[in-house]
Write an enzyme that holds these catalytic residues in place. Structure first.
Site, mmCIF file in Angstrom:
data_model
loop_
_atom_site.group_PDB
_atom_site.id
_atom_site.type_symbol
_atom_site.label_atom_id
_atom_site.label_comp_id
_atom_site.label_asym_id
_atom_site.label_seq_id
_atom_site.Cartn_x
_atom_site.Cartn_y
_atom_site.Cartn_z
ATOM 1 N N LYS A 126 -8.296 -8.986 6.451
ATOM 2 C CA LYS A 126 -7.637 -7.713 6.771
ATOM 3 C C LYS A 126 -7.336 -6.880 5.519
ATOM 4 C CE LYS A 126 -2.848 -9.450 7.244
ATOM 5 N NZ LYS A 126 -2.104 -8.599 6.319
ATOM 6 N N ASP A 127 -7.412 -7.498 4.335
ATOM 7 C CA ASP A 127 -7.227 -6.746 3.089
ATOM 8 C C ASP A 127 -8.518 -6.076 2.615
ATOM 9 O OD1 ASP A 127 -4.548 -7.476 2.904
ATOM 10 O OD2 ASP A 127 -4.957 -9.238 1.658
ATOM 11 N N ARG A 167 0.380 0.380 10.504
ATOM 12 C CA ARG A 167 -0.103 -0.020 11.829
ATOM 13 C C ARG A 167 1.031 -0.645 12.635
ATOM 14 N NH1 ARG A 167 -1.165 -4.845 13.799
ATOM 15 N NH2 ARG A 167 -0.878 -5.801 11.761
ATOM 16 N N ARG A 168 1.788 -1.544 11.997
ATOM 17 C CA ARG A 168 2.906 -2.177 12.694
ATOM 18 C C ARG A 168 4.032 -1.182 12.940
ATOM 19 N NH1 ARG A 168 2.356 -7.278 8.727
ATOM 20 N NH2 ARG A 168 0.824 -8.483 9.916
ATOM 21 N N ARG A 172 7.955 -5.191 1.292
ATOM 22 C CA ARG A 172 6.814 -5.668 0.520
ATOM 23 C C ARG A 172 7.095 -7.077 0.014
ATOM 24 N NH1 ARG A 172 3.635 -2.457 -2.421
ATOM 25 N NH2 ARG A 172 2.487 -4.403 -2.639
ATOM 26 N N ARG A 219 9.366 -12.413 1.968
ATOM 27 C CA ARG A 219 9.833 -11.620 3.112
ATOM 28 C C ARG A 219 10.748 -12.452 4.010
ATOM 29 N NH1 ARG A 219 4.419 -8.205 4.984
ATOM 30 N NH2 ARG A 219 3.416 -8.234 2.953
ATOM 31 N N CYS A 265 -6.351 -0.737 4.774
ATOM 32 C CA CYS A 265 -5.198 -1.448 5.332
ATOM 33 C C CYS A 265 -3.946 -0.585 5.338
ATOM 34 C CB CYS A 265 -4.948 -2.742 4.551
ATOM 35 S SG CYS A 265 -4.655 -2.491 2.798
#
Length: 309
Positions: free
Chosen positions: A82-83, A130-131, A148, A154, A241
């Site tokens: 996805k990156d 996106r989220r 981040r 996180r 992304c």
């Protein structure tokens, strides 16, 4: 076939898990081979105090590793798919896409609340547009704060009380053995995943057939078919992304079933569609789905987002 190979990887706990998995698979399949890791810091790793969307550019987590591959400082690059930007640098190729982990997003909350149960004004952390857009569409009353850092960082911020909940990719949480912390697997009807989410990308040089032949043994055909469709979708939309674009393809027998989404940043305008077809036409399905969304009105949203960069 024996070789001495160097893998280029980021230094996060998750990236190292992924690179070490590839290392162990190569050494298992090709006894006598030795594989070492070269940890490389990317632009995305260095700039942690700015939301991803504002850093600008594509390939924030892969470019420096790809440079090392082109300069022959490493033989293999291992990334989270996805990156990966839609376009691969000239001279490089995706040699294998191993079997995918769970592609969904997950919610981890402090008090065990699911997304729809979080109290009004609850603070939810994510670094992904996106989220953000899809959370806003579902729960416009929540406070979405840019978060981040590596996955473990996180989670520590959540546990320290800085957030009421955070959203992460299920794959990373599973790979680091933290599945017990998951509060909710978010249904793709609520939050469609990123293109390639849950899959690894193993990149090599095009003119290095010996290494490519070794890496090809790690490819998973079903996963590769789904990811090819998703990346064709991303490529047609010129997405990276940092843009609110989502795509999820599934292979059922000899068919690919795919959903795609383009949203504005606030989640107030969402274009979503689905398409299916033969697995031999995976790339065309992704491209056609993207074109259908552009025709619906997604082009205007993307033009506005790209003009701000």
């Amino acid at each position: 076939m024996t070789s001495n190979l160097i893998i280029g990887t980021r230094g996060s706990q998750l990236a190292l898990w992924q690179a070490n998995w590839v290392k162990s698979e190569i050494e298992r399949k090709f006894p006598g081979s030795t594989v070492s890791l070269n940890i490389i810091k990317t632009k995305g790793d260095k700039i942690l105090d700015v939301p991803l969307a504002k850093v600008g550019g594509k390939g924030l987590f892969v470019k420096e590793i790809e440079d090392a591959l082109l300069e022959k400082r490493v033989d293999i690059a291992v990334h989270s798919m996805k990156d990966m930007p839609a376009e691969i640098p000239e001279g490089l190729c995706i040699a294998a896409i191993p079997e995918r982990e769970n592609p969904l997003d997950v919610l981890i909350s402090k008090n065990g609340f699911k997304l729809d149960e979080l109290p009004k004004g609850a603070k939810i952390g994510t670094s992904s547009l996106r989220r953000m857009s899809q959370i806003s569409a579902r729960r416009p009353d929540l406070e979405i704060v840019s978060l981040r850092g590596n996955l473990d960082t996180r989670i520590k911020k959540l546990e320290a009380g800085e957030f009421d909940a955070i959203v992460l990719a299920a794959a990373g949480v599973h790979r680091l053995g933290l599945s017990s912390k998951i509060t909710q697997y978010i249904d793709p009807e609520i939050m469609l995943p990123a293109s390639g989410q849950g899959a690894l990308c193993i990149e090599t040089r095009e003119n290095d057939p010996k290494t490519s032949d070794i890496i090809k043994s790690l490819n998973h055909a079903t996963t590769a078919t789904a990811v090819i469709a998703e990346r064709a979708f991303l490529h047609r939309l010129e997405g990276g992304c940092q843009v609110p674009i989502a795509a999820h393809a599934k292979v059922n027998g000899d068919m690919v079933e795919m959903e795609g989404l383009v949203s504005d940043v606030k989640g107030s305008i969402i274009f979503k569609s689905a398409l299916s077809g033969k697995i031999s036409e995976a790339a065309q399905i992704g491209k056609k789905l993207a074109e259908a969304l552009l025709e619906k009105g997604a082009k205007k949203i993307l033009d506005e987002i790209y003009s701000e960069k």
